[in-house]
Design an enzyme around this catalytic site. Structure first.
Site, mmCIF file in Angstrom:
data_model
loop_
_atom_site.group_PDB
_atom_site.id
_atom_site.type_symbol
_atom_site.label_atom_id
_atom_site.label_comp_id
_atom_site.label_asym_id
_atom_site.label_seq_id
_atom_site.Cartn_x
_atom_site.Cartn_y
_atom_site.Cartn_z
ATOM 1 N N LYS A 89 -22.076 -46.571 8.611
ATOM 2 C CA LYS A 89 -21.740 -47.350 9.809
ATOM 3 C C LYS A 89 -23.023 -47.471 10.629
ATOM 4 O O LYS A 89 -23.918 -46.632 10.513
ATOM 5 C CB LYS A 89 -20.673 -46.599 10.625
ATOM 6 C CG LYS A 89 -19.862 -47.465 11.538
ATOM 7 C CD LYS A 89 -18.588 -47.955 10.888
ATOM 8 C CE LYS A 89 -17.778 -48.813 11.844
ATOM 9 N NZ LYS A 89 -16.570 -49.334 11.229
ATOM 10 N N GLY A 189 -3.162 -52.448 22.401
ATOM 11 C CA GLY A 189 -4.278 -53.297 22.016
ATOM 12 C C GLY A 189 -3.810 -54.471 21.181
ATOM 13 O O GLY A 189 -3.354 -54.294 20.057
ATOM 14 N N VAL A 190 -3.902 -55.666 21.761
ATOM 15 C CA VAL A 190 -3.443 -56.856 21.034
ATOM 16 C C VAL A 190 -4.631 -57.790 20.786
ATOM 17 O O VAL A 190 -4.622 -58.942 21.184
ATOM 18 C CB VAL A 190 -2.262 -57.559 21.751
ATOM 19 C CG1 VAL A 190 -1.041 -56.671 21.717
ATOM 20 C CG2 VAL A 190 -2.602 -57.918 23.195
ATOM 21 N N GLY A 191 -5.643 -57.235 20.127
ATOM 22 C CA GLY A 191 -6.820 -58.015 19.741
ATOM 23 C C GLY A 191 -6.585 -58.634 18.380
ATOM 24 O O GLY A 191 -5.469 -59.037 18.047
ATOM 25 N N HIS A 192 -7.636 -58.656 17.571
ATOM 26 C CA HIS A 192 -7.542 -59.307 16.256
ATOM 27 C C HIS A 192 -6.438 -58.692 15.401
ATOM 28 O O HIS A 192 -5.511 -59.370 14.976
ATOM 29 C CB HIS A 192 -8.885 -59.190 15.521
ATOM 30 C CG HIS A 192 -9.937 -60.055 16.103
ATOM 31 N ND1 HIS A 192 -10.912 -59.584 16.950
ATOM 32 C CD2 HIS A 192 -10.162 -61.381 15.968
ATOM 33 C CE1 HIS A 192 -11.695 -60.589 17.307
ATOM 34 N NE2 HIS A 192 -11.263 -61.683 16.737
ATOM 35 N N VAL A 193 -6.551 -57.392 15.143
ATOM 36 C CA VAL A 193 -5.587 -56.759 14.237
ATOM 37 C C VAL A 193 -4.215 -56.657 14.903
ATOM 38 O O VAL A 193 -3.182 -56.953 14.290
ATOM 39 C CB VAL A 193 -6.068 -55.354 13.803
ATOM 40 C CG1 VAL A 193 -5.102 -54.755 12.793
ATOM 41 C CG2 VAL A 193 -7.471 -55.405 13.222
HETATM 42 P P1 NAD Z 1 -10.422 -56.204 19.023
HETATM 43 O O1 NAD Z 1 -11.614 -55.925 19.862
HETATM 44 O O2 NAD Z 1 -10.169 -57.584 18.547
HETATM 45 O O3 NAD Z 1 -9.090 -55.728 19.758
HETATM 46 C C1 NAD Z 1 -9.001 -54.574 20.500
HETATM 47 C C2 NAD Z 1 -8.109 -54.881 21.675
HETATM 48 O O4 NAD Z 1 -7.901 -53.676 22.402
HETATM 49 C C3 NAD Z 1 -8.722 -55.888 22.659
HETATM 50 O O5 NAD Z 1 -7.775 -56.896 22.948
HETATM 51 C C4 NAD Z 1 -9.044 -55.039 23.881
HETATM 52 O O6 NAD Z 1 -8.918 -55.753 25.093
HETATM 53 C C5 NAD Z 1 -7.995 -53.969 23.790
HETATM 54 N N1 NAD Z 1 -8.310 -52.730 24.507
HETATM 55 C C6 NAD Z 1 -9.519 -52.180 24.763
HETATM 56 N N2 NAD Z 1 -9.364 -51.063 25.472
HETATM 57 C C7 NAD Z 1 -8.029 -50.891 25.665
HETATM 58 C C8 NAD Z 1 -7.238 -49.912 26.298
HETATM 59 N N3 NAD Z 1 -7.775 -48.887 26.943
HETATM 60 N N4 NAD Z 1 -5.888 -50.047 26.282
HETATM 61 C C9 NAD Z 1 -5.321 -51.108 25.672
HETATM 62 N N5 NAD Z 1 -6.031 -52.077 25.058
HETATM 63 C C10 NAD Z 1 -7.367 -51.965 25.056
HETATM 64 O O7 NAD Z 1 -10.540 -55.172 17.791
HETATM 65 P P2 NAD Z 1 -9.762 -55.235 16.408
HETATM 66 O O8 NAD Z 1 -10.643 -55.861 15.402
HETATM 67 O O9 NAD Z 1 -8.376 -55.746 16.611
HETATM 68 O O10 NAD Z 1 -9.710 -53.676 16.054
HETATM 69 C C11 NAD Z 1 -8.822 -52.806 16.732
HETATM 70 C C12 NAD Z 1 -9.103 -51.389 16.282
HETATM 71 O O11 NAD Z 1 -8.916 -51.290 14.863
HETATM 72 C C13 NAD Z 1 -10.525 -50.886 16.546
HETATM 73 O O12 NAD Z 1 -10.475 -49.509 16.826
HETATM 74 C C14 NAD Z 1 -11.233 -51.099 15.210
HETATM 75 O O13 NAD Z 1 -12.304 -50.195 15.032
HETATM 76 C C15 NAD Z 1 -10.089 -50.791 14.250
HETATM 77 N N6 NAD Z 1 -10.224 -51.443 12.948
HETATM 78 C C16 NAD Z 1 -10.344 -52.793 12.862
HETATM 79 C C17 NAD Z 1 -10.458 -53.407 11.612
HETATM 80 C C18 NAD Z 1 -10.554 -54.899 11.472
HETATM 81 O O14 NAD Z 1 -10.387 -55.417 10.350
HETATM 82 N N7 NAD Z 1 -10.773 -55.649 12.548
HETATM 83 C C19 NAD Z 1 -10.481 -52.619 10.454
HETATM 84 C C20 NAD Z 1 -10.318 -51.227 10.569
HETATM 85 C C21 NAD Z 1 -10.200 -50.659 11.826
#
Ligand code: NAD
Length: 363
Positions: A89, A189-193
């Site tokens: 990483k 957390g309602v981001g990408h995943v």
């Molecule tokens: P992202 O940045 O798109 O979404 C994260 C969301 O969490 C955002 O909407 C953000 O505003 C919100 N957030 C931040 N702090 C917060 C809090 N204190 N309380 C509530 N919400 C909060 O990220 P992602 O790509 O959706 O990934 C989410 C998690 O999954 C991360 O920890 C990432 O490391 C892990 N992950 C992602 C992937 C992937 O394919 N994207 C793969 C493995 C692990």
């Protein structure tokens, strides 16, 4: 986003030794302001593949701690998923909104190039497929490129699918049925995943409650998925069946563990347990089943791996579906060994690395 862990020896080599890394590379460039750390944890199974995260760390020590923890998790994630990859990483220290430039990313790409394929980078927090394109201009050791460039594209839908599979396996273990219909699920957390995961959960008829750091994002998702939005802190107090951390690491800690009213924790965030040896057993004592994070969020890595070895999105999804069976196996192992699921999953991953340690890598 930063997961700080209490260490017994806080010197740089003390930390590297504690996490058992092979190599840690500190990258610096005066002109672009680049300060980055590449953590290569283990390359027994193959090259260390793992994303680059850009974050405004409060200190260099915090950045080092983060990269060491995250790269170790990648080793286990690849090993338990049956991939021929090691764990690595990288973190770039700085505010992605103000500091991220083409020049900085390309300089970083040259540091990756110098590792001659021992480390393959990809996207992580605050990095985009466009950023990967810049890094690709300097080195071929980058994955997660846009589909238009022959890459595997956004890994998030595949990560969400795997997390969904792991969650269903946990429901099967806890309730005897893997149906999530009518189950109350809190998504943090309602981001990408998180958003892709909500699609699966809504389709199955789960009752959803959610939160996000950005209130507008939370309200929008609540309207779209018929969910209830709550404040950041309230998410821990919800009377739910499943708590799904999809934002930050270390959200299961001394302050939150007694507030959880769920029976299952299953989410996509990395390093959910602040201290594996404390909070892993702590969940078991409270009757909460924990689906190991690095096991159920491996879909994204599986997708990126398909890019490295020339597979398709469909083959990645088929492989990701196996997370359901792997999760059930880990629960069974934890029960047999009277340990906790995170521990059982780590042992399973370590056994594969040890067994294949003397086998010549296919790369
Ligand atoms: P992202 O940045 O798109 O979404 C994260 C969301 O969490 C955002 O909407 C953000 O505003 C919100 N957030 C931040 N702090 C917060 C809090 N204190 N309380 C509530 N919400 C909060 O990220 P992602 O790509 O959706 O990934 C989410 C998690 O999954 C991360 O920890 C990432 O490391 C892990 N992950 C992602 C992937 C992937 O394919 N994207 C793969 C493995 C692990």
């Amino acid at each position: 986003m930063v997961e700080v862990q209490t260490l017994t020896d806080t010197s740089v080599f003390g930390q590297i030794a504690e996490h058992q890394h092979e190599q840690v590379v500190f990258c610096h460039d005066q002109e672009t302001g680049l300060r980055a750390i590449i953590g290569i944890h283990n390359t027994v199974l193959g090259p260390a593949l793992g994303g680059t995260r850009m974050w405004h760390y409060a200190s260099d020590a915090e950045a080092l701690n983060d990269v060491l923890r995250l790269s170790r998790g990648m080793t286990y994630k690849a090993a338990i998923s049956g991939l021929n990859l090691g764990g690595g990483k990288a973190v770039i220290i700085g505010d992605a909104k103000t500091m991220k430039t083409e020049a900085l990313l390309r300089k970083f790409g040259r540091f990756v190039k110098n590792l001659n394929g021992k480390y393959i980078t990809a996207e992580d927090v605050n990095m985009t497929t466009k950023d990967m394109e810049y890094i690709r201009m300097e080195t071929k050791h980058v994955a997660g490129l846009p589909e238009s460039m022959g890459g595997s594209g956004d890994p998030s839908p595949v990560t969400a699918y795997g997390t969904y599979m792991g969650m269903k396996a946990a429901a099967k273990k806890m309730y005897g049925s893997d149906s999530l219909a009518g189950k109350r699920i809190a998504v943090q957390g309602v981001g990408h995943v998180g958003t892709y995961l909500l699609e699966y959960l809504q389709k199955e008829g789960a009752k959803l409650v959610l939160t996000d750091y950005y209130e507008d994002r939370a309200l929008e998702a609540a309207a779209r998925f018929g969910a209830k939005a709550v404040s950041l802190d309230e998410i821990y107090d919800q009377e739910v069946d499943i708590y799904s951390p999809c934002a930050l690491g270390a959200t299961i800690n001394d302050d939150t563990i007694d507030r959880l009213k769920c029976r299952i924790v299953a989410g996509c965030a990395n390093n959910q347990l602040k201290d594996e040896e404390v909070h892993g057993p702590g969940l078991v004592e409270r009757g909460i089943l924990y689906a190991p994070d690095f096991l159920i969020n491996a879909g994204g890595l599986i997708n990126v791996y398909s890019e490295v070895v020339g597979g398709s999105r469909q083959s990645a999804l088929t492989q990701t579906e196996k997370i359901y069976d792997f999760t059930l196996q880990v629960f069974q192992r934890a029960e047999q060994e009277q340990s906790h699921p995170q521990h059982a999953a780590i042992r399973q991953a370590e056994e594969r690395i040890a067994a294949l340690g003397k086998v010549k890598s296919t790369y």
